[in-house]
Motif scaffolding. Structure first.
Motif, short mmCIF file in Angstrom:
data_model
loop_
_atom_site.label_atom_id
_atom_site.label_comp_id
_atom_site.label_asym_id
_atom_site.label_seq_id
_atom_site.Cartn_x
_atom_site.Cartn_y
_atom_site.Cartn_z
N VAL A 3 -0.20 -3.29 3.98
CA VAL A 3 -0.58 -4.41 2.91
C VAL A 3 -1.84 -4.81 2.77
CG1 VAL A 3 1.82 -5.67 2.70
CG2 VAL A 3 0.28 -5.97 4.71
N ARG A 27 -19.08 1.36 5.03
CA ARG A 27 -18.35 1.80 6.25
C ARG A 27 -17.94 2.92 6.28
NH1 ARG A 27 -15.73 -3.72 6.88
NH2 ARG A 27 -14.69 -3.14 8.90
N ARG A 33 2.82 -5.94 9.50
CA ARG A 33 1.95 -5.06 10.20
C ARG A 33 2.56 -4.43 11.41
NH1 ARG A 33 -3.75 -7.00 7.82
NH2 ARG A 33 -4.03 -5.43 6.19
N LEU A 90 -10.26 5.37 2.98
CA LEU A 90 -9.63 4.27 2.48
C LEU A 90 -9.19 4.36 1.07
CD1 LEU A 90 -8.38 1.48 2.62
CD2 LEU A 90 -10.76 0.42 2.51
N TYR A 140 -12.53 -2.08 -3.27
CA TYR A 140 -13.01 -1.89 -1.96
C TYR A 140 -14.65 -1.56 -1.92
CZ TYR A 140 -8.43 -2.01 0.10
OH TYR A 140 -7.25 -2.33 0.55
N LYS A 156 0.73 -1.32 -0.06
CA LYS A 156 0.17 -0.17 -0.02
C LYS A 156 0.81 1.33 0.05
CE LYS A 156 -4.10 -2.03 2.39
NZ LYS A 156 -4.98 -1.93 3.52
N ARG A 163 -1.89 -14.01 4.89
CA ARG A 163 -2.43 -13.34 6.21
C ARG A 163 -1.78 -13.31 7.54
NH1 ARG A 163 -6.88 -10.74 4.63
NH2 ARG A 163 -7.88 -10.73 6.76
N PHE A 188 -15.06 4.44 6.90
CA PHE A 188 -13.96 4.69 6.42
C PHE A 188 -13.68 4.69 5.22
CE2 PHE A 188 -13.77 0.27 8.17
CZ PHE A 188 -13.23 -0.36 7.15
N VAL A 207 -4.30 1.72 11.56
CA VAL A 207 -5.28 0.62 11.04
C VAL A 207 -5.73 0.91 9.34
CG1 VAL A 207 -7.27 1.76 11.91
CG2 VAL A 207 -7.50 -0.64 11.54
N GLY A 208 -5.53 2.14 9.39
CA GLY A 208 -5.85 2.40 7.80
C GLY A 208 -4.55 2.24 7.17
N HIS A 217 -16.82 -2.35 1.29
CA HIS A 217 -16.81 -1.69 2.33
C HIS A 217 -17.28 -0.41 2.09
CE1 HIS A 217 -13.78 -4.50 4.32
NE2 HIS A 217 -12.94 -4.19 3.48
N GLY A 237 -4.12 -8.37 1.64
CA GLY A 237 -4.08 -9.59 1.28
C GLY A 237 -5.33 -10.36 1.08
P1 GTP Z 1 -7.27 -6.12 3.95
O1 GTP Z 1 -6.43 -7.32 3.73
O2 GTP Z 1 -6.67 -4.72 3.54
O3 GTP Z 1 -8.60 -6.42 3.40
O4 GTP Z 1 -7.36 -6.07 5.50
P2 GTP Z 1 -8.16 -6.75 6.49
O5 GTP Z 1 -9.00 -7.76 5.85
O6 GTP Z 1 -7.42 -6.91 7.45
O7 GTP Z 1 -9.28 -5.53 7.00
P3 GTP Z 1 -10.64 -4.95 6.46
O8 GTP Z 1 -10.97 -6.01 5.32
O9 GTP Z 1 -11.57 -4.95 7.65
O10 GTP Z 1 -10.40 -3.66 6.14
C1 GTP Z 1 -9.92 -3.32 4.67
C2 GTP Z 1 -9.25 -2.25 4.94
O11 GTP Z 1 -9.67 -1.19 5.23
C3 GTP Z 1 -7.88 -2.45 6.07
O12 GTP Z 1 -6.67 -2.92 5.51
C4 GTP Z 1 -7.55 -0.90 6.20
O13 GTP Z 1 -6.68 -0.31 5.42
C5 GTP Z 1 -8.76 -0.19 6.05
N1 GTP Z 1 -9.62 -0.12 7.24
C6 GTP Z 1 -10.18 -0.76 8.14
N2 GTP Z 1 -10.46 -0.41 9.36
C7 GTP Z 1 -10.41 0.99 9.20
C8 GTP Z 1 -10.77 2.21 10.03
O14 GTP Z 1 -11.05 2.14 11.28
N3 GTP Z 1 -10.16 3.31 9.64
C9 GTP Z 1 -9.53 3.39 8.29
N4 GTP Z 1 -9.16 4.74 7.86
N5 GTP Z 1 -8.95 2.45 7.58
C10 GTP Z 1 -9.66 1.11 7.98
#
Ligand code: GTP
Ligand code: MG
Length: 138
Positions: free
Chosen positions: A114, A55, A102, A61, A49, A9, A85, A57, A109-110, A52, A116
């Motif tokens: 990476v 969501r 990570r 994102l 995405y 990323k 993962r 964010f 968290v944002g 999401h 995956g």
């Molecule tokens: P990915 O492998 O990127 O899909 O991550 P994940 O499966 O561990 O997380 P998830 O699918 O829940 O969220 C996708 C992506 O959204 C994350 O990797 C973050 O970059 C982003 N994200 C998740 N939660 C937050 C948040 O609270 N704030 C922000 N800004 N971004 C978030």
């Protein structure tokens, strides 16, 4: 043999961490069978995405994903999806295990360095979203 889709990323490409992250994948037994550095468009980020969309964010994102170039990849190996993962670590770096990407590199968290794929179906979809068959050389 399994394949998964990976993105290095913007927070990581900006800090010149592509090689260090790739070393983590290779040390874990994942083979990089396709790779390209691209500037994602806002449209691509939004589509990628789309799950999401509701969501809070989502906008942040998508903006983040186009803020700098990214490196999109296909990783191959036994149990590649789960293995990747594990190497990535928890979404929130505060929860990530020692030695994970990570834990070592993510900023928040944002901005977590990476992406995956999380399952075989999403891996296949995500690979096809960015790569043609001819670009993947196993
Ligand atoms: P990915 O492998 O990127 O899909 O991550 P994940 O499966 O561990 O997380 P998830 O699918 O829940 O969220 C996708 C992506 O959204 C994350 O990797 C973050 O970059 C982003 N994200 C998740 N939660 C937050 C948040 O609270 N704030 C922000 N800004 N971004 C978030
Ligand atoms: Mg996810």
């Amino acid at each position: 043999i399994e394949r998964t889709f990976s993105i290095i990323k913007p927070d990581a490409t900006k800090r010149n961490l592509t090689g260090k992250i790739n070393a983590k994948f290779e040390e874990a037994g994942l083979r990089i069978v396709a790779q390209k550095r691209i500037q994602m468009t806002l449209e691509q980020a939004g589509q990628f995405y789309a799950v999401h969309k509701e969501r809070p964010f989502y906008g942040e994102l998508c903006e983040f994903m186009v803020s700098e170039p990214v490196v999109v990849q296909v990783l191959e190996g036994e149990g590649a999806i789960l293995k990747n993962r594990e190497v990535m670590g928890a979404t929130n770096p505060a929860d990530a295990e020692d030695g994970t990407i990570r834990k070592e590199f993510a900023l928040s968290v944002g901005e977590n360095s990476v992406h995956g794929s999380d399952a075989p179906e999403t891996a296949a979809e995500e690979i096809a979203f960015f790569f043609s068959g001819l670009e993947i050389v196993g």
